[in-house]
Design a protein around this motif. Sequence first.
Motif, PDB file in Angstrom:
ATOM      1  N   ARG A 180       0.416 -11.509  -2.334  1.00  0.00           N
ATOM      2  CA  ARG A 180       0.327 -10.319  -1.478  1.00  0.00           C
ATOM      3  C   ARG A 180       1.675 -10.038  -0.814  1.00  0.00           C
ATOM      4  O   ARG A 180       2.104  -8.886  -0.713  1.00  0.00           O
ATOM      5  N   HIS A 181       2.328 -11.099  -0.353  1.00  0.00           N
ATOM      6  CA  HIS A 181       3.624 -10.949   0.301  1.00  0.00           C
ATOM      7  C   HIS A 181       4.678 -10.441  -0.685  1.00  0.00           C
ATOM      8  O   HIS A 181       5.446  -9.514  -0.377  1.00  0.00           O
ATOM      9  N   LEU A 182       4.713 -11.014  -1.887  1.00  0.00           N
ATOM     10  CA  LEU A 182       5.700 -10.623  -2.884  1.00  0.00           C
ATOM     11  C   LEU A 182       5.511  -9.178  -3.327  1.00  0.00           C
ATOM     12  O   LEU A 182       6.487  -8.469  -3.587  1.00  0.00           O
ATOM     13  N   ARG A 183       4.267  -8.740  -3.402  1.00  0.00           N
ATOM     14  CA  ARG A 183       3.998  -7.385  -3.871  1.00  0.00           C
ATOM     15  C   ARG A 183       4.506  -6.308  -2.901  1.00  0.00           C
ATOM     16  O   ARG A 183       4.596  -5.134  -3.250  1.00  0.00           O
ATOM     17  N   LYS A 184       4.865  -6.706  -1.690  1.00  0.00           N
ATOM     18  CA  LYS A 184       5.449  -5.754  -0.742  1.00  0.00           C
ATOM     19  C   LYS A 184       6.889  -5.416  -1.104  1.00  0.00           C
ATOM     20  O   LYS A 184       7.412  -4.378  -0.695  1.00  0.00           O
ATOM     21  N   THR A 185       7.531  -6.304  -1.873  1.00  0.00           N
ATOM     22  CA  THR A 185       8.964  -6.128  -2.145  1.00  0.00           C
ATOM     23  C   THR A 185       9.329  -6.144  -3.625  1.00  0.00           C
ATOM     24  O   THR A 185      10.447  -5.782  -3.982  1.00  0.00           O
ATOM     25  N   THR A 186       8.432  -6.566  -4.510  1.00  0.00           N
ATOM     26  CA  THR A 186       8.789  -6.663  -5.925  1.00  0.00           C
ATOM     27  C   THR A 186       7.616  -6.260  -6.811  1.00  0.00           C
ATOM     28  O   THR A 186       6.453  -6.491  -6.465  1.00  0.00           O
ATOM     29  N   SER A 187       7.937  -5.663  -7.955  1.00  0.00           N
ATOM     30  CA  SER A 187       6.916  -5.284  -8.931  1.00  0.00           C
ATOM     31  C   SER A 187       7.018  -6.120 -10.202  1.00  0.00           C
ATOM     32  O   SER A 187       6.391  -5.792 -11.206  1.00  0.00           O
ATOM     33  N   VAL A 188       7.811  -7.210 -10.180  1.00  0.00           N
ATOM     34  CA  VAL A 188       7.943  -8.037 -11.377  1.00  0.00           C
ATOM     35  C   VAL A 188       6.591  -8.634 -11.736  1.00  0.00           C
ATOM     36  O   VAL A 188       5.741  -8.855 -10.861  1.00  0.00           O
ATOM     37  N   PRO A 189       6.333  -8.900 -13.012  1.00  0.00           N
ATOM     38  CA  PRO A 189       5.056  -9.465 -13.424  1.00  0.00           C
ATOM     39  C   PRO A 189       4.792 -10.818 -12.757  1.00  0.00           C
ATOM     40  O   PRO A 189       5.691 -11.657 -12.663  1.00  0.00           O
ATOM     41  N   ILE A 190       3.562 -11.000 -12.304  1.00  0.00           N
ATOM     42  CA  ILE A 190       3.122 -12.275 -11.730  1.00  0.00           C
ATOM     43  C   ILE A 190       1.966 -12.792 -12.568  1.00  0.00           C
ATOM     44  O   ILE A 190       0.914 -12.144 -12.648  1.00  0.00           O
TER      45      ILE A 190
END
Length: 229
Positions: free
Chosen positions: A66-76
Amino acid sequence: MKYDCLIVDDEVMLSENTREYFEMFNIKTAWVADEKSCLAFFRDNDTDLILLDINLGDSSGFDLCRHLRKTTSVPILFISARTSDDDMVLALNIGGDDYIKKPYSLTVLLAKVKAVLKRYKSPVSVDGVFADGDLRIDFVGKGVYIGKQKIELKAMEYKLLSYLIKNKNRVIPKDELFRNVWEDAVVEDNTLNVHIRRLREKVEKDPKEPRYIKTERGVGYTFQVGANT
């Protein structure tokens, strides 16, 4: 520094083995064990793909996603020993692109990672504009609109919608979507189902009674336009 893949997992031996294996195939890979180290990584580095475990000691891979999706759209891609459908659906709903169950085969994981890296570095491009009713897709500008309102789609949602429209009015089997959208025939059915649901919520007037994206039970999906819409 730029990496192809970042592994976020507190299993030291498994993570090191995976990192070393990827490096053998020229996939530049970094590894961190927890949320704090992951966030520190992004202060000085970047990556094209994240492999993320759910259980990270005192923290959760869900919260980190959730935190990463605020700043990056790279595949997870989530990697976890947790096998419940609820965990899988949650992972996809909060921004994960796939869910891989442990223990995983390094060769299968490598194939998935290669397919994702290829997909995101070389996105599908289609010429022209599709318009039907209030729905319009500008394939050149990669914009999706309902009336005058632009609809925000994630990269995989856009690629799936593009493929459905390119093959409109034809029943598309699930395995064909796995091969040509995910470029990976071993994707879980749940991954496809969640992405279809997300698309319906964004482009259909009534997602429970879809006009465009029809389910062909036991087979796959049809993007239907024309007389019966």
